[in-house]
Design a protein around this motif. Structure first.
Motif, PDB file in Angstrom:
ATOM      1  N   UNK A  72       0.835  -1.208   0.000  1.00 40.23           N
ATOM      2  CA  UNK A  72       0.000   0.000   0.000  1.00 40.23           C
ATOM      3  C   UNK A  72       0.868   1.255   0.000  1.00 40.23           C
ATOM      4  N   UNK A  73       1.326   1.656  -1.148  1.00 33.61           N
ATOM      5  CA  UNK A  73       2.175   2.845  -1.232  1.00 33.61           C
ATOM      6  C   UNK A  73       1.381   4.139  -1.038  1.00 33.61           C
ATOM      7  N   UNK A  74       0.053   4.039  -1.034  1.00 35.34           N
ATOM      8  CA  UNK A  74      -0.804   5.216  -0.906  1.00 35.34           C
ATOM      9  C   UNK A  74      -1.038   5.656   0.533  1.00 35.34           C
ATOM     10  N   UNK A  75      -0.630   4.851   1.503  1.00 36.22           N
ATOM     11  CA  UNK A  75      -0.872   5.189   2.908  1.00 36.22           C
ATOM     12  C   UNK A  75       0.092   6.270   3.401  1.00 36.22           C
ATOM     13  N   UNK A  76      -0.413   7.087   4.316  1.00 38.08           N
ATOM     14  CA  UNK A  76       0.395   8.128   4.972  1.00 38.08           C
ATOM     15  C   UNK A  76       0.468   7.771   6.453  1.00 38.08           C
ATOM     16  N   UNK A  77       1.665   7.902   7.026  1.00 35.83           N
ATOM     17  CA  UNK A  77       1.882   7.451   8.399  1.00 35.83           C
ATOM     18  C   UNK A  77       2.291   8.590   9.325  1.00 35.83           C
ATOM     19  N   UNK A  78       1.701   8.552  10.515  1.00 30.33           N
ATOM     20  CA  UNK A  78       2.090   9.442  11.608  1.00 30.33           C
ATOM     21  C   UNK A  78       2.467   8.531  12.769  1.00 30.33           C
ATOM     22  N   UNK A 119      -3.636  18.231   4.292  1.00 33.23           N
ATOM     23  CA  UNK A 119      -3.317  19.239   3.273  1.00 33.23           C
ATOM     24  C   UNK A 119      -2.336  18.684   2.238  1.00 33.23           C
ATOM     25  N   UNK A 120      -1.364  17.925   2.699  1.00 37.68           N
ATOM     26  CA  UNK A 120      -0.389  17.320   1.797  1.00 37.68           C
ATOM     27  C   UNK A 120      -1.065  16.341   0.837  1.00 37.68           C
ATOM     28  N   UNK A 124      -1.412  16.747  -3.232  1.00 41.80           N
ATOM     29  CA  UNK A 124      -0.961  15.689  -4.145  1.00 41.80           C
ATOM     30  C   UNK A 124      -2.063  15.310  -5.121  1.00 41.80           C
ATOM     31  N   UNK A 125      -3.303  15.212  -4.620  1.00 39.36           N
ATOM     32  CA  UNK A 125      -4.428  14.885  -5.498  1.00 39.36           C
ATOM     33  C   UNK A 125      -4.633  15.980  -6.541  1.00 39.36           C
ATOM     34  N   UNK A 126      -4.536  17.230  -6.116  1.00 35.96           N
ATOM     35  CA  UNK A 126      -4.704  18.344  -7.054  1.00 35.96           C
ATOM     36  C   UNK A 126      -3.617  18.325  -8.125  1.00 35.96           C
ATOM     37  N   UNK A 130      -4.044  17.915 -12.170  1.00 32.10           N
ATOM     38  CA  UNK A 130      -3.483  18.877 -13.124  1.00 32.10           C
ATOM     39  C   UNK A 130      -2.600  18.155 -14.134  1.00 32.10           C
ATOM     40  N   UNK A 131      -1.762  17.237 -13.649  1.00 36.79           N
ATOM     41  CA  UNK A 131      -0.883  16.490 -14.550  1.00 36.79           C
ATOM     42  C   UNK A 131      -1.681  15.680 -15.565  1.00 36.79           C
ATOM     43  N   UNK A 132      -2.769  15.051 -15.117  1.00 35.87           N
ATOM     44  CA  UNK A 132      -3.569  14.258 -16.046  1.00 35.87           C
ATOM     45  C   UNK A 132      -4.270  15.154 -17.060  1.00 35.87           C
TER      46      UNK A 132
END
Length: 167
Positions: A72-78, A119-120, A124-126, A130-132
């Motif tokens: 799962x490379x999409x997960x963000x960890x704290x 926010x990060x 990233x989604x925005x 934009x890139x697509x």
């Protein structure tokens, strides 16, 4: 955002859930006191952010993050911990955490850190959108293609297509 909490102290997930869910856009979709059970759940659940204790029985938080990163490379960890050892903290950052929250839990710190990670993710989604959009642009006219390349080249080098001395 969807959160998952992994901590072997039963009071910590309860406190974190209350803080996280004060924002109506956030949901804690699960929690676990066991790293192995957390791994199985996180492989299947729709989760954005994982709050994870550094020192857990069986598998440490760092080991869990390393295993999860493989699937799962999409997960963000704290990371959450009372450990102050700089070498362990460095290993946690190397494993891919974005922030470290110290125990005992501080309301302001949890809110600030989770908001920064949210926010990060949103940024990233925005940028992906934009890139697509940009990569989907098709220009058929050779003149337009060349003009687009020149504009991009000038933007990349910070130069105006019009020489400054002509302004």
């Amino acid at each position: 955002m969807n959160f998952y909490i992994v901590d072997d102290d039963p009071a910590v997930p309860m406190i974190l859930r209350r803080i996280i869910e004060q924002n109506m856009n956030n949901t804690v979709v699960g929690e676990s006191s066991d790293s192995t059970k957390a791994f199985a759940a996180l492989a299947q659940l729709n989760v954005d952010i994982v709050l994870i204790d550094l020192l857990m029985p069986g598998m440490s938080g760092i080991e869990l993050i390393n295993k999860l990163r493989q699937i799962r490379s999409d997960l963000h960890f704290i990371m959450i911990s009372q450990v102050r050892d700089s070498e362990l903290r460095a290993q946690a950052y190397e494993a891919g955490i974005e922030f470290f929250i110290d125990k005992p839990i501080n309301l302001i710190e949890v809110k600030t850190v989770t908001e920064k990670v949210i926010q990060s993710i949103q940024m990233s989604h925005k940028l992906s959108n934009i890139q697509s959009l940009v990569s989907g642009v098709s220009v058929t006219d050779d003149h337009q293609t060349q003009q687009l390349k020149n504009n991009q080249k000038n933007a990349n080098f910070g130069r105006s297509p019009i020489p400054w001395n002509c302004l």
